[in-house]
Design a protein around this motif. Structure first.
Motif, short mmCIF file in Angstrom:
data_model
loop_
_atom_site.label_atom_id
_atom_site.label_comp_id
_atom_site.label_asym_id
_atom_site.label_seq_id
_atom_site.Cartn_x
_atom_site.Cartn_y
_atom_site.Cartn_z
N ILE A 114 0.84 -1.20 0.00
CA ILE A 114 0.00 0.00 0.00
C ILE A 114 0.88 1.26 0.00
CG2 ILE A 114 -1.73 1.33 1.31
CD1 ILE A 114 -2.84 -1.28 2.32
N GLU A 115 1.87 1.28 0.90
CA GLU A 115 2.77 2.44 0.96
C GLU A 115 3.53 2.58 -0.36
OE1 GLU A 115 2.49 0.31 3.66
OE2 GLU A 115 1.38 1.79 4.82
N VAL A 116 3.90 1.43 -0.93
CA VAL A 116 4.64 1.46 -2.20
C VAL A 116 3.79 2.11 -3.29
CG1 VAL A 116 5.62 -0.01 -4.03
CG2 VAL A 116 6.07 -0.54 -1.63
N ILE A 117 2.54 1.68 -3.39
CA ILE A 117 1.65 2.20 -4.43
C ILE A 117 1.31 3.67 -4.15
CG2 ILE A 117 -0.66 2.01 -5.45
CD1 ILE A 117 -0.38 -1.07 -5.04
N ASP A 170 -9.36 -1.13 0.12
CA ASP A 170 -9.98 0.19 -0.07
C ASP A 170 -9.17 1.12 -0.95
OD1 ASP A 170 -11.94 -0.67 1.74
OD2 ASP A 170 -10.66 -0.09 3.44
N LEU A 171 -7.95 0.75 -1.23
CA LEU A 171 -7.05 1.66 -1.95
C LEU A 171 -7.55 2.08 -3.34
CD1 LEU A 171 -4.35 3.01 -1.24
CD2 LEU A 171 -3.21 1.16 -2.49
N LEU A 215 -7.19 -4.08 -8.75
CA LEU A 215 -5.93 -4.64 -8.26
C LEU A 215 -5.29 -5.53 -9.32
CD1 LEU A 215 -6.95 -5.52 -4.58
CD2 LEU A 215 -5.56 -3.59 -5.36
N GLY A 216 -6.14 -6.22 -10.08
CA GLY A 216 -5.65 -7.05 -11.18
C GLY A 216 -4.97 -6.19 -12.24
#
Ligand SMILES: Nc1ncnc2c1ncn2[C@@H]1O[C@H](COP(=O)(O)OP(=O)(O)O)[C@@H](O)[C@H]1O
Ligand SMILES: [Mg+2]
Length: 380
Positions: A114-117, A170-171, A215-216
């Motif tokens: 998540i932090e990476v994205i 949720d991102l 996400l895919g």
């Protein structure tokens, strides 16, 4: 969400266990050593159905690859975090104080995908990689390969993990069209001009994906190759064209036209089930007849349905750990041989410089009486 029983005092630094600290210099792939700069080795393991075997295959491949002496990075892109759990590194939530009011908030105990994205910065993926401590995993360096040791004397590769947890769910709600490239940027671009992109340090990068569409897409945009895995059941087979249609979407509408579905493998297969045999035959037929969304080449590999597979998940141990003296040695050897054959086929497909050498060594490594037919099947 759960909260930790003993949240750290405000401001206290929480150090990860020493074996988890990842230093980029520690990992050098064969690509990097040889100065090969294309990145066909970033592979998204996909199937838009839960329980198809994506996380299982990811873990099995990692087990095979590190016993081949290669370094593998796993990126968990599923909010369920099964790849993390399987590697014994579930993300824990810790309580943090809200800046106002009395409620407590939670945050993950480590950096995650998540932090990476969210950052999306070139090279930043390196900062979220945990090195999995495989010392407790029974890779005795002096054991022969068919008993769970390394293929090349003393050489066990490294497993890096970029973990995931529920928050990933949720991102995507906030993503704009350009945000689908964020994971790709963090992996394929160097932090500094002329530097090494994170993906390049690893012989193979496996992205374990979720079924959620956004996400895919994010996963597929970061990959160069896709590997399909599914079970030979009605719903499992139905998911194949559905997943291919997502890949085509990524090609046509997300401008990633060099993505290639290299193959499909079957999971949890029982040859004695007539429906399973009929369904795989139908799939082969659909592919041969070039039916729409059936273009994935079907590899001749079936991962057997075996209790040792779920045992390995429960124990957060690799299936090869059962190759020693365990009474599960026989099913484990069947599962491992298939996983190794898939890993070798994958190395052929991505043009890994050691693919041929490893295959030759592998054929010598299993005693003749234990060799199953996968030893000679499916060479690219
Ligand atoms: N070959 C197999 N033999 C026995 N159980 C399996 C096998 N493959 C998967 N499983 C079990 O099936 C469940 C779903 O597999 P999983 O890999 O998590 O699927 P996905 O990641 O596609 O959702 C898991 O509980 C796993 O332990
Ligand atoms: Mg999974």
């Amino acid at each position: 969400m759960t909260s930790t029983a003993h949240p750290p005092a405000a401001g206290a630094a929480v150090e990860p266990p020493p074996e988890m600290i990842y230093e980029v210099e520690q990992v050098v792939s064969e690509w990097m050593a040889r100065g090969i700069t294309d990145m066909k080795h970033v592979i998204s393991v996909m199937m838009r159905k839960g329980g198809a075997g994506k996380s299982t295959l990811t873990l099995l491949l990692a087990d095979a690859l590190i016993r081949f002496g290669l370094n593998v990075l796993i990126i968990d892109m599923d909010p369920q975090g099964n790849a993390c759990t399987g590697l014994g590194r579930k993300v824990l939530m810790r309580a943090v104080e809200a800046r106002i009011g009395r409620s407590t908030l939670e945050e993950p105990d480590v950096n995650t995908v998540i932090e990476v994205i969210q950052s999306g910065e070139p090279g930043v993926a390196d900062e979220a990689i945990l090195l999995i401590n495989t010392a407790g995993w029974q890779y005795p360096p002096d054991m022969p390969f068919h008993r769970g040791g390394p293929l090349r004397a003393g050489k066990i590769g490294k497993i890096g993990l970029i973990p995931s947890y529920k928050g990933l769910e949720d991102l995507p709600t906030s993503w704009k069209p350009t945000d689908f490239e964020r994971l790709a940027q963090t992996l394929h671009l160097p932090a500094e001009p002329g530097g090494v992109p994170p993906a390049h340090r690893w012989d193979v990068v496996l992205i374990d994906t979720a079924i959620a569409r956004a996400l895919g897409v994010q996963s597929a945009k970061a990959a160069k190759k896709v590997l399909f895995v599914t079970n030979a059941e009605k719903f499992g087979v139905d998911a194949i064209p559905e997943t291919m249609s997502l890949v085509e979407d990524v090609r046509d509408h997300y401008y990633h036209d060099d993505i290639d579905v290299m193959g499909l493998v079957w999971n949890a297969y029982s040859p004695r089930q007539t429906t399973a045999r009929a369904l795989t035959a139908d799939a082969a037929q659909a592919h041969a007849a070039k039916q729409k969304h059936w273009d994935a080449p079907i590899w001749p590999f079936e991962i057997p349905k075996a209790i040792v597979v779920s045992d390995s998940h429960d124990m957060a141990a690799p299936v090869s750990a059962f190759l020693g003296t365990s009474e599960k040695r026989e099913p484990a050897s069947k599962v491992c041989q298939v996983a190794e054959a898939i890993a070798l086929r994958m190395l052929d497909e991505i043009g890994h410089p050691l693919a041929g050498e490893l295959r030759a060594a592998w054929r010598q490594a299993w005693p003749e009486k234990e060799q199953t037919d996968v030893m000679t099947k499916g060479v690219a």
